[in-house]
Design a protein around this motif. Structure first.
Motif, mmCIF file in Angstrom:
data_model
loop_
_atom_site.group_PDB
_atom_site.id
_atom_site.type_symbol
_atom_site.label_atom_id
_atom_site.label_comp_id
_atom_site.label_asym_id
_atom_site.label_seq_id
_atom_site.Cartn_x
_atom_site.Cartn_y
_atom_site.Cartn_z
ATOM 1 N N ASP A 58 0.823 -1.219 0.000
ATOM 2 C CA ASP A 58 0.000 0.000 0.000
ATOM 3 C C ASP A 58 0.856 1.267 0.000
ATOM 4 O O ASP A 58 0.337 2.372 -0.178
ATOM 5 C CB ASP A 58 -0.989 0.000 1.187
ATOM 6 C CG ASP A 58 -0.315 -0.154 2.529
ATOM 7 O OD1 ASP A 58 0.631 -0.951 2.645
ATOM 8 O OD2 ASP A 58 -0.742 0.521 3.492
ATOM 9 N N HIS A 59 2.168 1.127 0.172
ATOM 10 C CA HIS A 59 3.086 2.271 0.111
ATOM 11 C C HIS A 59 4.011 2.203 -1.113
ATOM 12 O O HIS A 59 4.369 3.221 -1.678
ATOM 13 C CB HIS A 59 3.963 2.331 1.381
ATOM 14 C CG HIS A 59 3.138 2.488 2.604
ATOM 15 N ND1 HIS A 59 2.985 3.692 3.245
ATOM 16 C CD2 HIS A 59 2.353 1.607 3.267
ATOM 17 C CE1 HIS A 59 2.156 3.528 4.268
ATOM 18 N NE2 HIS A 59 1.756 2.273 4.304
ATOM 19 N N ASP A 108 4.123 3.944 8.436
ATOM 20 C CA ASP A 108 3.237 3.177 9.311
ATOM 21 C C ASP A 108 3.822 2.994 10.705
ATOM 22 O O ASP A 108 3.314 2.196 11.492
ATOM 23 C CB ASP A 108 2.945 1.794 8.697
ATOM 24 C CG ASP A 108 1.948 1.888 7.564
ATOM 25 O OD1 ASP A 108 1.496 3.012 7.253
ATOM 26 O OD2 ASP A 108 1.617 0.841 6.985
ATOM 27 N N HIS A 165 -1.122 6.710 7.171
ATOM 28 C CA HIS A 165 -2.578 6.587 7.110
ATOM 29 C C HIS A 165 -3.188 7.472 8.182
ATOM 30 O O HIS A 165 -2.661 7.568 9.291
ATOM 31 C CB HIS A 165 -3.013 5.141 7.346
ATOM 32 C CG HIS A 165 -2.328 4.154 6.443
ATOM 33 N ND1 HIS A 165 -2.692 3.962 5.140
ATOM 34 C CD2 HIS A 165 -1.260 3.343 6.658
ATOM 35 C CE1 HIS A 165 -1.904 3.050 4.588
ATOM 36 N NE2 HIS A 165 -1.013 2.659 5.492
HETATM 37 ZN ZN LIG Z 1 0.425 1.092 5.293
#
Ligand SMILES: [Zn+2]
Length: 302
Positions: free
Chosen positions: A109-110, A179, A218
């Motif tokens: 997701d990054h 994160d 996030h």
């Molecule tokens: Zn993440």
């Protein structure tokens, strides 16, 4: 006069630390603006990949000195055409071209868009692992100062969530934390790659920087009292550890029983992640000789 008995060390009633953000006015879940200019150096662009794990979606940061005509893209996120268009619009509004792609860690997701967007922008990719940086990219080390886009970004090793995790300290004093710290709730220490002891050290390392703000991978940016959030994260890890020891004292005998007890208040869709954090914490407790584990997922106090 009666004296109150000292509280016992690990009891089921161990109290959760208070999250300082509870009293802050942060955007509610789903209401994070898709794009925000956080300070002259930084624009945040929210990727369209919301989920239980990614909260509102991945935050991509466009960083560069105003007037430099350049910017770096930190955590491009998912390789999504609409997200690329939004990032390109942010670059255009800053009058900047992308001169580098930085990635906090290898999770998809990054990092998914790192190599494709690096190629798209003809910009080098840099990250904490060669797998993300690619064959032509740069693997970054703690303490490196990157002079890019008219500004300087300091590389801060922050392993714990996963092994290759980096944060980037900006000239303003804000830190892009990926994160390592989330805008809401707490992060996961993955297992077996993550490491609770490293995670706690990394929290203290960022705390020691005295960050003026935390720009998270996030959720909303944390500007009011970043140090208090880092203190809370440290206390939260200690709390989970106490809860696990208390649950073992109360008769829990397996990892699954521990997760069901300790994370009873958490939606079950998050239990796989909770199981990873639990296994990571149990690995720390086992290394300290406080618990014993068996190959059939059994756990007991030492
Ligand atoms: Zn993440």
């Amino acid at each position: 006069m009666r004296r109150r008995a000292a509280p016992r060390a690990s009891v089921p009633g161990v109290t959760a630390p208070a999250d300082p953000r509870a009293t802050w006015s942060l955007p509610a879940p789903g209401e994070l603006p898709r794009r925000a200019d956080l300070e002259p150096l930084v624009t945040r662009v929210l990727a369209p990949n919301p989920s239980g794990m990614t909260l509102d979606g991945t935050n991509t940061y466009v960083v560069g000195a105003p007037g430099s005509g350049q910017a770096v893209v930190v955590d491009p996120g998912p390789d999504d055409a609409a997200h690329l268009a939004a990032v390109e619009a942010a670059l255009a509004d800053r009058g900047a071209r992308c001169v580098g792609v930085l990635v906090t860690h290898h999770h998809v997701d990054h990092a998914e868009a790192a190599l494709p967007w690096g190629a798209h922008f003809s910009a080098p990719v840099a990250a904490g692992s060669a797998a993300v940086a690619g064959p032509a990219g740069r693997v970054l080390e703690h303490g490196t100062r990157l002079d890019l886009a008219g500004t300087t970004l300091g590389v801060v090793a922050t392993p714990g969530h996963c092994g290759d995790h980096l944060a980037f300290r900006l000239e303003s004093g804000a830190v892009l934390v990926g994160d390592h710290v989330l805008g809401r709730g707490t992060s996961v220490v993955t297992h077996p790659e993550g490491d609770v002891v490293a995670y706690l050290e990394s929290l203290r390392r960022v705390h020691d920087l005295g960050p003026s703000a935390l720009y998270c991978g996030h959720g909303p940016e944390l500007t009011e009292d970043p140090g208090a959030v880092l203190d809370y994260y440290l206390a939260h890890r200690a709390f989970r550890e106490q809860q696990l020891l208390a649950a073992l004292g109360d008769g829990a005998r397996t990892v699954a029983e521990l997760v069901a007890t300790v994370y009873a208040a958490v939606p079950q869709q998050l239990w796989p992640a909770a199981t990873q954090s639990t296994r990571a914490t149990l690995a720390k407790l086992a290394a300290e000789g406080r618990i014993e584990t068996s190959p059939d997922d059994g756990v007991r106090l030492a």
